[in-house]
Design a protein around this motif. Sequence first.
Motif, PDB file in Angstrom:
ATOM      1  N   GLY A 163       0.804  -1.213   0.000  1.00  0.00           N
ATOM      2  CA  GLY A 163       0.000   0.000   0.000  1.00  0.00           C
ATOM      3  C   GLY A 163       0.837   1.262   0.000  1.00  0.00           C
ATOM      4  N   CYS A 164       2.152   1.129  -0.108  1.00  0.00           N
ATOM      5  CA  CYS A 164       3.026   2.300  -0.167  1.00  0.00           C
ATOM      6  C   CYS A 164       2.920   2.926  -1.553  1.00  0.00           C
ATOM      7  CB  CYS A 164       4.466   1.904   0.116  1.00  0.00           C
ATOM      8  SG  CYS A 164       4.732   1.296   1.800  1.00  0.00           S
ATOM      9  N   GLN A 165       2.948   4.262  -1.602  1.00  0.00           N
ATOM     10  CA  GLN A 165       2.804   4.977  -2.862  1.00  0.00           C
ATOM     11  C   GLN A 165       3.956   5.941  -3.074  1.00  0.00           C
ATOM     12  OE1 GLN A 165      -1.035   6.955  -2.814  1.00  0.00           O
ATOM     13  NE2 GLN A 165      -1.922   5.276  -3.991  1.00  0.00           N
ATOM     14  N   ALA A 166       4.238   6.183  -4.355  1.00  0.00           N
ATOM     15  CA  ALA A 166       5.200   7.199  -4.758  1.00  0.00           C
ATOM     16  C   ALA A 166       4.659   7.854  -6.019  1.00  0.00           C
ATOM     17  CB  ALA A 166       6.568   6.587  -5.004  1.00  0.00           C
ATOM     18  N   THR A 167       4.945   9.146  -6.173  1.00  0.00           N
ATOM     19  CA  THR A 167       4.460   9.911  -7.311  1.00  0.00           C
ATOM     20  C   THR A 167       5.598  10.713  -7.912  1.00  0.00           C
ATOM     21  OG1 THR A 167       2.259  10.094  -6.337  1.00  0.00           O
ATOM     22  CG2 THR A 167       2.812  11.699  -8.030  1.00  0.00           C
TER      23      THR A 167
END
Length: 186
Positions: A163-167
């Motif tokens: 569930g970790c996010q990066a943009t």
Amino acid sequence: VVARIDADSVLNNRSFFINSCGATDVTFSNTSFQQAFVSNFLWRFNIDGNVVTSNVWSPTITFPGPGRYQGELLLTPGTECGDTGQVFVNIYPSISADFSFAYDTCVAGPVQFTDLSVSGSGTISRWEWSFGDGERSMARNPAHTYRNPGNIPVTLTVTDINGCQATITKVVPYFPVPALIVIAPS
């Protein structure tokens, strides 16, 4: 008094789950009720067999790396007005978003996007592209055709199995050679 901690999820108003993606320094936000009646408090964590404590209201605790850690927040311990909150901290590996793009500058055709993102967990499970012209895609390596040339901001958001996010946002300079226009006399 009621022990409360700002958390990603809460179970039975007693267990607080906090997730950190890549960062090993976690700042806890103590949102306990009736702070005026808290005579003393203590944060206590078991980190690899060592007990780490803090008497700061909203402390920052450093964890050694990815893993699951358990602790507690004790408010006025040993009294009838005391309360305890269980804290579970999940430190996940880091994730970073990246992509490349290519298109034929001689033809006003599609831009091919290639995902270059990396997750320490090993598996990225979701890609969300915003092409800067109102269009979107969930494909890993999409192709997109623009109607108008220009410096177009493209955003990619990736999510891994934890569930970790990066943009990341990059400007795509989309300036293909226009089609040849032939003007002939009547």
